[in-house]
Write a protein that holds these residues in place. Structure first.
Motif: not given
Length: 198
Positions: A170-192
């Motif tokens: 589930p973590s991989q799924k969610v992180v992939a979705a977030i990076l698709k929406e915000e490709p420039d997001a910093a790692v902290e933002k992605v985790i938050k």
């Protein structure tokens, strides 16, 4: 008792920092707020909380005394352990958490993994008066360093989430979705963002 550890930051992930001090490497659990504050630095100073149990000796480190103070308040609440407190401090900045508690916003607190409505209400009831008598809410947060290497962020975010106790798939799924929406997001933002969705 260890008050703080100051030394060279030799390793860092969003959940753990290793500080070398006089030839000793201390593995210290950190929140995302602390990770953001110390990322990219060579010399760091972390304020320490020692959790000594029968089966484990764990160090929690914080970039500011205010964040440590909040952590101590959180673990004083019945049913909140060190990892849950760290999870709350990873999902919210110290000032956001103070606002949530002082305004009684249990709905926002409930979005943190492992926090149900009853626990959220207990945190607010137990800490509302204590928060108002401290200067915790005045802490500053540093801007995160943005990394463009998308793959690196993806890997780091997954590693952090699994260290925080989330299942990998589930973590991989969610992180992939977030990076698709915000490709420039910093790692902290992605985790938050991931913490709010998982």
């Amino acid at each position: 008792m260890i008050e703080y550890i100051k030394g060279e930051l030799t390793e860092i992930t969003p959940a753990m920092a290793v500080i070398e001090c006089n030839g000793l490497g201390y593995g210290i659990n950190v929140s995302l707020n602390t990770y953001s504050a110390i990322q990219g630095k060579k010399e760091v100073k972390l304020y320490i909380y020692e959790s000594i149990r029968e089966d484990a000796y764990i160090l929690y480190g914080f970039a500011t005394k205010q964040e440590r103070e909040l952590f101590l308040l959180l673990i004083s609440v019945s049913g909140i352990g060190g990892n849950t407190a760290r999870m709350i401090l990873s999902a919210l900045t110290p000032s956001e958490l103070c606002n949530v508690i002082s305004s009684g916003n249990d709905k926002l607190l409930k979005t943190v993994k492992g926090i149900g409505l009853k626990t959220a209400q207990r945190i607010i009831v137990d800490l509302k008066d204590k928060i108002s008598t401290t200067d915790i809410g005045t802490s500053t947060t540093s801007a995160p360093i943005s990394i463009t290497a998308n793959n690196e962020i993806y890997e780091e975010a997954i590693a952090a989430l699994t260290m925080l106790g989330f299942a990998q798939a589930p973590s991989q799924k969610v992180v992939a979705a977030i990076l698709k929406e915000e490709p420039d997001a910093a790692v902290e933002k992605v985790i938050k963002l991931a913490l709010k969705r998982l």
